[in-house]
Design a protein around this motif. Structure first.
Motif, short mmCIF file in Angstrom:
data_model
loop_
_atom_site.label_atom_id
_atom_site.label_comp_id
_atom_site.label_asym_id
_atom_site.label_seq_id
_atom_site.Cartn_x
_atom_site.Cartn_y
_atom_site.Cartn_z
N LEU A 184 8.85 -3.08 5.79
CA LEU A 184 9.87 -4.12 6.00
C LEU A 184 10.17 -4.89 4.71
N ARG A 185 9.16 -4.96 3.81
CA ARG A 185 9.38 -5.64 2.53
C ARG A 185 8.61 -4.89 1.46
N LYS A 186 9.32 -4.52 0.40
CA LYS A 186 8.64 -3.90 -0.74
C LYS A 186 7.92 -5.01 -1.50
N GLY A 187 6.69 -4.74 -1.92
CA GLY A 187 5.95 -5.80 -2.59
C GLY A 187 4.88 -5.27 -3.50
N GLY A 188 3.78 -6.00 -3.59
CA GLY A 188 2.74 -5.74 -4.58
C GLY A 188 1.97 -4.44 -4.42
N LEU A 189 2.12 -3.76 -3.30
CA LEU A 189 1.53 -2.43 -3.15
C LEU A 189 2.69 -1.42 -3.14
N ALA A 190 2.67 -0.49 -4.10
CA ALA A 190 3.82 0.41 -4.27
C ALA A 190 4.05 1.26 -3.03
N VAL A 191 5.32 1.39 -2.64
CA VAL A 191 5.68 2.18 -1.47
C VAL A 191 5.20 3.63 -1.61
N GLU A 192 5.23 4.15 -2.84
CA GLU A 192 4.79 5.54 -3.06
C GLU A 192 3.34 5.74 -2.61
N GLN A 193 2.50 4.72 -2.83
CA GLN A 193 1.10 4.84 -2.44
C GLN A 193 0.95 4.96 -0.93
N LEU A 194 1.83 4.27 -0.21
CA LEU A 194 1.80 4.35 1.25
C LEU A 194 2.40 5.67 1.72
N ALA A 195 3.51 6.06 1.08
CA ALA A 195 4.19 7.29 1.48
C ALA A 195 3.28 8.50 1.29
N ALA A 196 2.40 8.44 0.30
CA ALA A 196 1.50 9.57 0.04
C ALA A 196 0.49 9.73 1.18
N LEU A 197 0.28 8.66 1.94
CA LEU A 197 -0.72 8.70 3.01
C LEU A 197 -0.11 8.80 4.40
N LEU A 198 1.18 8.47 4.51
CA LEU A 198 1.83 8.42 5.83
C LEU A 198 3.07 9.31 5.80
N ASP A 199 3.01 10.46 6.46
CA ASP A 199 4.18 11.34 6.35
C ASP A 199 5.33 10.90 7.25
N LEU A 250 5.03 -1.83 -15.71
CA LEU A 250 5.62 -2.46 -14.52
C LEU A 250 4.69 -3.49 -13.88
N GLU A 251 3.39 -3.27 -13.97
CA GLU A 251 2.47 -4.27 -13.39
C GLU A 251 2.55 -5.59 -14.16
N GLU A 252 2.64 -5.47 -15.48
CA GLU A 252 2.78 -6.68 -16.29
C GLU A 252 4.13 -7.36 -15.99
N ALA A 253 5.16 -6.54 -15.83
CA ALA A 253 6.49 -7.08 -15.52
C ALA A 253 6.47 -7.82 -14.18
N ALA A 254 5.78 -7.26 -13.19
CA ALA A 254 5.68 -7.90 -11.87
C ALA A 254 4.99 -9.26 -12.00
N LEU A 267 3.91 -10.54 -7.17
CA LEU A 267 4.97 -10.26 -6.18
C LEU A 267 4.34 -10.41 -4.80
N GLU A 268 5.12 -10.79 -3.81
CA GLU A 268 4.59 -10.93 -2.45
C GLU A 268 4.07 -9.58 -1.94
N SER A 269 3.25 -9.66 -0.90
CA SER A 269 2.66 -8.45 -0.32
C SER A 269 3.72 -7.51 0.23
N THR A 270 3.38 -6.24 0.25
CA THR A 270 4.21 -5.23 0.91
C THR A 270 3.98 -5.36 2.41
N ILE A 271 5.07 -5.44 3.19
CA ILE A 271 4.92 -5.60 4.64
C ILE A 271 5.19 -4.26 5.34
N LEU A 272 4.19 -3.84 6.12
CA LEU A 272 4.25 -2.54 6.79
C LEU A 272 4.13 -2.76 8.29
N ASP A 273 5.15 -2.35 9.02
CA ASP A 273 5.22 -2.61 10.46
C ASP A 273 4.66 -1.42 11.24
N PHE A 274 3.56 -1.66 11.95
CA PHE A 274 2.94 -0.62 12.76
C PHE A 274 3.13 -0.90 14.25
#
Ligand code: TXA
Ligand code: MG
Length: 323
Positions: free
Chosen positions: A186-201, A272-276, A171-178
């Motif tokens: 901006l785009r959900k992708g190969g890095l799960a949003v939950e992983q980012l949300a756990a680090l960025l409140d 889900l990784e195999e599905a992706a 899947l394409e990369s996850t796009i994160l606008d800083f």
């Protein structure tokens, strides 16, 4: 037809000559050109038949190299870069003036990432310029996850495809606008949003639609096969298509009412990784099956499942608006 091989120097020669080549990344294959050459950039848009309003991602060799191209690299973004790069994460940051307007579609930001595939890492390390690389598919079509996919669609237009085997993420990369006050996906992708949300409140997820000016490329119909695709829940009550003329895309169990031989199962073990990894290949195979309709099932809406469902919604021609 393009030459296909694993020769980094051959790829570098074409890129130095301001031509474009197919390159492997862990997400999907890219159509790469010298990001500082107007000639190469124009060729990317021409080969992909991509509108100029849709900006490109800058690919660089290392996290350290990002600083060369951006005017502001907030500490929060630097921390994420060190954690997830190289990998399937793209950061949108304020750009330096040296980046051509063709890359950034005239905006004052640039999307930038460090791909993880060893061949492309070696290629980037050998080049004196960064690479601009959209996914190597005609605009609006399914992204390629093998060199053969690139060759099929674009082989007649490009001289060389660097073959790195099937993409590991798919899947394409996850796009994160800083570039604004708070980080936005901006785009959900190969890095799960939950992983980012756990680090960025203060993280939010953009409603992705074609009218969203912060994600110009997130059009409602995208990643679409030529065969019409419908998501199961929106299956018309009276479908006037015989089951044998219908293809099925299922997660870990076959869909009812469609012959099993017409179906592609994304992951028998429900991973889900195999599905992706299998998603884009599956859409291509189903399209090649010559069915009148593809019926797809959503996968569990968690982790990479969110990005898979986003692609399925777009393939069906309607975007997700939620995280
Ligand atoms: O995994 C990937 O990201 C792949 C591989 C090849 O690296 N590339 C890729 O590129 O998916 P492309 O061009 O197919 O998608 C890039 C997306 C587009 O939706 C574009 O609108 C968005 O990134 N984008 C690029 N620059 C941007 C910017 N400055 N602000 C907001 N969105 C941007
Ligand atoms: Mg694309």
């Amino acid at each position: 037809m393009a030459l296909i091989g694993q020769d980094i120097q051959e790829a570098a020669r074409w890129l130095e000559a301001e031509d474009v080549v197919g390159i492997p990344t862990e997400t999907v294959y890219g159509l790469a050109g010298n990001a500082l050459s107007e000639k190469a950039l124009l060729r990317i848009f021409e080969v992909k038949q991509r509108p100029f309003f849709d900006p490109l991602i800058l690919h660089v060799a290392s996290v350290e190299a990002i600083g060369e191209w951006v005017s502001d690299f907030p500490p929060q973004a630097q921390r994420l870069a060190r954690m997830f790069m190289p990998g399937p994460l793209t950061l949108v940051l304020r750009k330096k003036a040296i980046i051509p307007d063709l890359v950034s579609a005239g905006m004052d930001t640039v999307a930038i990432r460090v791909p993880r595939h060893p061949l492309t890492q070696a290629l980037l390390a050998s080049l004196p310029f960064p690479l601009a690389a959209p996914s190597a598919n005609p605009f609006g079509y399914i992204s390629p996850t093998t060199a053969a996919h690139v060759d099929k669609q674009l082989g007649a237009l490009i001289p060389y495809i660097l073959d790195g085997g099937p993409c590991q993420v798919g899947l394409e990369s996850t796009i994160l606008d800083f570039s604004g006050e708070a980080p936005v996906v901006l785009r959900k992708g190969g890095l799960a949003v939950e992983q980012l949300a756990a680090l960025l409140d203060n993280l939010s997820v953009a409603a992705s639609s074609s009218s969203n000016p912060r994600a110009p490329g997130m059009l409602e119909s995208h990643y679409a096969p030529a065969t019409p695709l419908t998501l199961d829940e929106r299956l018309p009550a009276k479908l006037h298509i015989a089951p044998e003329n219908t293809g099925g895309l299922c997660f870990d169990q076959f869909l009812e009412h469609i012959p099993e031989s017409n179906q592609y199962m994304l992951s028998e073990k429900g991973d889900l990784e195999e599905a992706a990894r299998n998603l884009f290949k599956a859409l291509r195979l189903l399209e090649a099956g010559g069915y009148q309709l593809i019926v797809a099932e959503k996968v569990p809406d968690t982790g990479l499942g969110k990005a898979i469902n986003d692609r399925l919604m777009r393939a069906a021609g309607s975007p997700t608006t939620k995280a």
